[in-house]
Design an enzyme around this catalytic site. Structure first.
Site, PDB file in Angstrom:
ATOM      1  N   CYS A   1       0.840  -1.213   0.000  1.00  0.00           N
ATOM      2  CA  CYS A   1       0.000   0.000   0.000  1.00  0.00           C
ATOM      3  C   CYS A   1       0.867   1.253   0.000  1.00  0.00           C
ATOM      4  O   CYS A   1       0.544   2.251  -0.664  1.00  0.00           O
ATOM      5  CB  CYS A   1      -0.917   0.022   1.226  1.00  0.00           C
ATOM      6  SG  CYS A   1      -1.992  -1.404   1.320  1.00  0.00           S
TER       7      CYS A   1
ATOM      8  N   ARG B   1      -7.802  -4.476  -3.184  1.00  0.00           N
ATOM      9  CA  ARG B   1      -7.362  -3.297  -3.963  1.00  0.00           C
ATOM     10  C   ARG B   1      -8.347  -3.096  -5.118  1.00  0.00           C
ATOM     11  O   ARG B   1      -8.176  -3.674  -6.192  1.00  0.00           O
ATOM     12  CB  ARG B   1      -5.939  -3.516  -4.499  1.00  0.00           C
ATOM     13  CG  ARG B   1      -4.937  -3.728  -3.398  1.00  0.00           C
ATOM     14  CD  ARG B   1      -3.511  -3.916  -3.907  1.00  0.00           C
ATOM     15  NE  ARG B   1      -2.737  -4.545  -2.850  1.00  0.00           N
ATOM     16  CZ  ARG B   1      -2.212  -3.904  -1.806  1.00  0.00           C
ATOM     17  NH1 ARG B   1      -2.358  -2.604  -1.699  1.00  0.00           N
ATOM     18  NH2 ARG B   1      -1.547  -4.563  -0.870  1.00  0.00           N
TER      19      ARG B   1
END
Ligand code: BEZ
Length: 237
Positions: free
Chosen positions: A55, A138
């Site tokens: 991330c 995601r």
């Protein structure tokens, strides 16, 4: 999990649907989505958790490319199942401490939504329980200036996104809208585009004989579309 909870967890908007509305607290203040973004494209994306490496690499890359997306009339909005103070601390750490692939001192200035109760994540099908029931996958939602979902891409937790592809998809959809064409595999500005089937503007025979159109067969015709013409329409001056 109760049946209705499970259904909520897997409800997913689809391409062509109006983007589900929500109000949220973000690192840049409150937002109303999609109404605050009317007239612009937006990319609403989720990440599994703050203070995690994949991330972090993604946020640095998105922040690094933000201006490029903005120049294509597109705003970025992130989300995770974390609270505001976690978001603020993580983004501060990124700016002050993290250097990655030549990127450093990276300030994330686009909004990052806090979604501790998973309200938004559930509305957008970002929680995929067989992958993880407490973290968003995601997800990437492309929303057009009218608030319609135009493309959706999902990646699992372990796979960082390809930002060239996100930008390519954005420009390709804008070019398709502006010029009434479709874009073939791996299309980039300057490549030939696909013209629609014969019927609406002429017969297949006329089309096959049009010197500006290259027909490989009656169902597969392309034409040139100048790179500068595409970018002139898509990019803000
Ligand atoms: C990461 O961003 O590194 C990550 C987050 C959740 C699960 C796996 C990896």
């Amino acid at each position: 999990m109760e049946e209705n909870q499970e259904q909520q967890a897997v409800s997913m908007p689809r391409i062509g649907d109006p983007a589900p509305e929500f109000k949220a607290v973000t690192t840049q203040g409150d937002i109303n989505f999609p109404s605050d973004y009317k007239g612009k494209w937006s990319i609403l994306f989720s990440h599994p958790a703050d203070f995690t490496p994949v991330c972090t690499s993604e946020f640095m890359t998105f922040a690094h490319l933000e201006k490029q997306f903005n120049e294509a009339n597109c705003e970025l909005i992130g989300l995770s199942i974390d609270g505001l103070y976690s978001h603020i601390a993580w983004l501060r750490t990124i700016k002050e401490k993290i250097e990655y692939k030549g990127m450093k001192d990276i300030e994330v200035t686009f909004p990052l939504i806090e979604d501790i109760k998973m309200d938004v994540a559930k509305k957008y099908g970002m929680i995929q329980p067989n992958e993880d029931s407490t973290k968003a996958v995601r997800a990437v939602f492309f929303v057009d200036p009218k608030g319609i979902i135009r493309a959706i891409i999902y990646y699992p937790l372990s796979l960082g996104r390809n930002f060239d592809e996100l930008y390519r998809a954005l420009i390709a959809m804008q070019a398709a809208d502006e010029f009434g064409v479709a874009t073939p595999a791996d299309w980039r500005p300057g490549d030939d585009v696909i013209v629609g089937p014969a019927g609406s503007c002429g017969t297949a025979k006329e089309r096959m004989e049009d010197s500006e159109i290259d027909c490989k067969d009656w169902f597969f015709c392309t034409k040139k579309l100048d790179k500068d013409e595409v970018l002139g329409k898509v990019l803000k001056k």
